[in-house]
Design an enzyme around this catalytic site. Structure first.
Site, PDB file in Angstrom:
ATOM      1  N   ASP A 289      10.640   2.386  -3.351  1.00 58.99           N
ATOM      2  CA  ASP A 289       9.812   1.765  -2.309  1.00 58.99           C
ATOM      3  C   ASP A 289      10.507   0.532  -1.731  1.00 58.99           C
ATOM      4  OD1 ASP A 289       7.722   0.962  -0.684  1.00 58.99           O
ATOM      5  OD2 ASP A 289       6.554   0.108  -2.315  1.00 58.99           O
ATOM      6  N   GLU A 323       7.634  -5.126   5.851  1.00 53.05           N
ATOM      7  CA  GLU A 323       6.554  -4.140   5.754  1.00 53.05           C
ATOM      8  C   GLU A 323       5.597  -4.524   4.652  1.00 53.05           C
ATOM      9  OE1 GLU A 323       4.738  -0.303   4.103  1.00 53.05           O
ATOM     10  OE2 GLU A 323       5.886  -1.921   3.168  1.00 53.05           O
ATOM     11  N   GLU A 324       6.143  -5.006   3.536  1.00 54.42           N
ATOM     12  CA  GLU A 324       5.313  -5.340   2.386  1.00 54.42           C
ATOM     13  C   GLU A 324       4.445  -6.566   2.643  1.00 54.42           C
ATOM     14  OE1 GLU A 324       4.892  -3.402   0.089  1.00 54.42           O
ATOM     15  OE2 GLU A 324       6.714  -2.242  -0.328  1.00 54.42           O
TER      16      GLU A 324
END
Length: 514
Positions: A289, A323-324
């Site tokens: 991820d 994104e996180e």
């Protein structure tokens, strides 16, 4: 506040160590009897699927792991680990002949310092809690207060009226997930006087979420699993429950960069776009991820360059940052496009976590044929889903549909009305017995047990799933770069079920906002 991590440059591997020297578009394709987009799409798709491989992409994963190792164990946006990863991707693309560039933007960097929950009474025990991104911080050592459950309805804790008959002042509010955003629940609870908020999941697995707007956050807010929420609620039914909650998060204003690359040839008025986020969470190196999606995308981009073909339609690849932190990089990119530039993007495909070790094969439900969750994507999304599922059907690969939850970088594109799709292999969701029977793996265990954890390393990659999804990317690039006609054709009929698994689950990868 501790000084930012000192950035250390990593040596870059020569392009020759990965692929032969590439010159995108340097040679014209062989002559043919005449233009035939469908034939050209089929030929290029086969060529890319044959050339792209998990072995090739694994070389990039090693570089991402090295970047994390050299920077304290992560590749979070705004860190030296992400900077080194982005520099590596940019170098590979430029050597291959792409028009590749950085696109910088500001964001609020976050780093979890403490996330602890302990039941003090009636029976002392430790519990698991996840700090919501952008949470307010408790004092070091935490706060001790009574827990109070907000009455459950369809929009639990979303409105001031939900607290009218419950005394929450100075207490920690336990609120069920659903009905509105985490931020809205936090805001309503804080307005009623809550000292902190715990949001319990309505799905199996831990709850990792983001409050989305650091300026709007008022009290410490964390997430607990459905099982933990149920246990706390049951204890409250028996009497008073006192807990100690410590949530602390470092927050700093920083700048980070997306990497965006486009083929020098192809019609830019009909741009085929694919993306994957390159950043990790601060808790680990993020090799699945989302090193997996990033490496898969880079592998296919380099193999496309090696064909020396000029695509009919421009192909644009993006490696998103932050994104996180709430899809900040992709959101900034889409927000910066003019109306005309948005119209030029024919489609967007997203690949986030494509090698989960106990994973599934998920395909985004573009037409909402499963009639669940947030509904269909923009017109054309159904055709994108069909293109992927037909490819998997030909390979006799089982799959399930997944909802457009907004948890990854397709979100801003959908909001802009751009057709979207993609694949993933699952994150913190729990694999059912039926799914284990169809897809293999262990029932009752998360698709990725190392999701958002320090163990998301090179050892956390399923090579078979990685290979399958790289082939999906390769097939999509070959198909859509040559022939967009199916995108505007009739929407597919009800999806076939012979290759599907046990049904659709709500899946995602980044941190939820609702």
């Amino acid at each position: 506040m501790r000084a930012p991590v000192r950035r250390r440059a990593l040596p870059l591997v020569a392009a020759a160590a990965l692929l032969p020297p590439l010159l995108l578009g340097a040679a014209a394709p062989p002559p043919s009897a005449g233009p035939d987009p469908a034939r050209d799409a089929a030929e290029l798709s086969r060529e890319l699927v044959d050339a792209a491989s998990a072995t090739g992409a694994y070389r990039h994963l090693r570089r991402f792991q090295e970047a994390a190792d050299a920077a304290g164990g992560n590749r979070a946006a705004g860190s030296a680990g992400h900077d080194a990863s982005a520099a590596y991707v940019l170098q590979q693309l430029r050597r291959a002949g792409y028009d590749a560039r950085y696109e910088s933007f500001p964001f609020t960097y976050t780093e979890t310092l403490a996330e602890k929950l302990a039941v003090v009474t009636p029976e002392p025990r430790d519990a698991e809690v996840e700090a919501m991104t952008y949470t307010a911080s408790t004092e070091e050592g935490g706060l001790t207060a009574d827990l109070v459950r907000v009455p459950v309805d369809g929009t639990t804790g979303c409105e001031a009226a939900d607290y009218a008959k419950t005394e929450v002042t100075g207490r920690i509010a336990l609120i069920a997930r659903g009905g509105c955003s985490f931020l809205q629940k936090q805001t309503a609870a804080a307005g009623a006087g809550a000292a902190a908020v715990l949001i319990s999941n309505n799905l199996d697995g831990k709850l990792t979420g983001t409050l989305g707007d650091p300026a709007a956050v008022r009290v410490p807010t964390g997430g607990v699993s459905r099982a933990e929420g149920d246990a706390l609620a049951s204890a409250l039914d028996e009497g008073t429950v006192t807990v100690t909650l410590e949530l602390r998060e470092r927050q700093e204003e920083r700048t980070t960069r997306n990497v965006v690359a486009q083929t020098p040839g192809g019609d830019p008025a009909h741009t085929v776009m694919l993306g994957a986020h390159l950043d990790s969470v601060s808790e680990g190196p993020g090799i699945n991820d989302n090193g997996s999606g990033s490496a898969g995308l880079l592998e296919v981009a380099l193999r496309l360059a090696a064909t020396h073909r000029t695509p009919a339609n421009a192909v644009r690849f993006a490696w998103w940052s932050a994104e996180e932190n709430g899809l900040v990089g992709s959101d900034a990119y889409v927000a910066g496009l003019t109306a005309a530039q948005r119209r030029e993007i024919a489609l967007y495909l997203n690949f986030d976590m494509i090698a989960s070790p106990n994973g599934m094969q998920f395909v985004f439900d573009g037409d909402d044929s499963e009639a669940s969750g947030s509904g269909p994507g923009p017109a054309g999304s159904a055709q994108l889903e069909r293109g992927i599922t037909e490819f998997l059907d030909r390979r006799k690969t089982p799959y399930e549909s997944s909802d457009f939850t907004g948890r990854s970088d397709y979100g801003p594109f959908i909001e802009a009305g751009i057709p979207a799709g993609g694949t993933d292999t699952g994150a913190e969701g729990i694999k059912s017995a039926a799914q284990a029977g169809t897809f293999g793996g262990k029932a009752g265990v998360a698709y990725d047990p190392c999701y958002h954890a320090a163990c998301d390393t090179l050892d956390n990659i399923d090579r078979a799933a990685f290979e399958t999804n790289i082939d999906v990317i390769a097939n999509a690039v070959g198909t859509w770069s040559q022939d967009l006609r199916p995108l505007t054709g009739a929407a597919p009929a009800a999806a076939r079920t012979d290759q599907r698994g046990s049904g659709r689950l709500r899946t995602g990868h980044g941190r939820d906002t609702v």
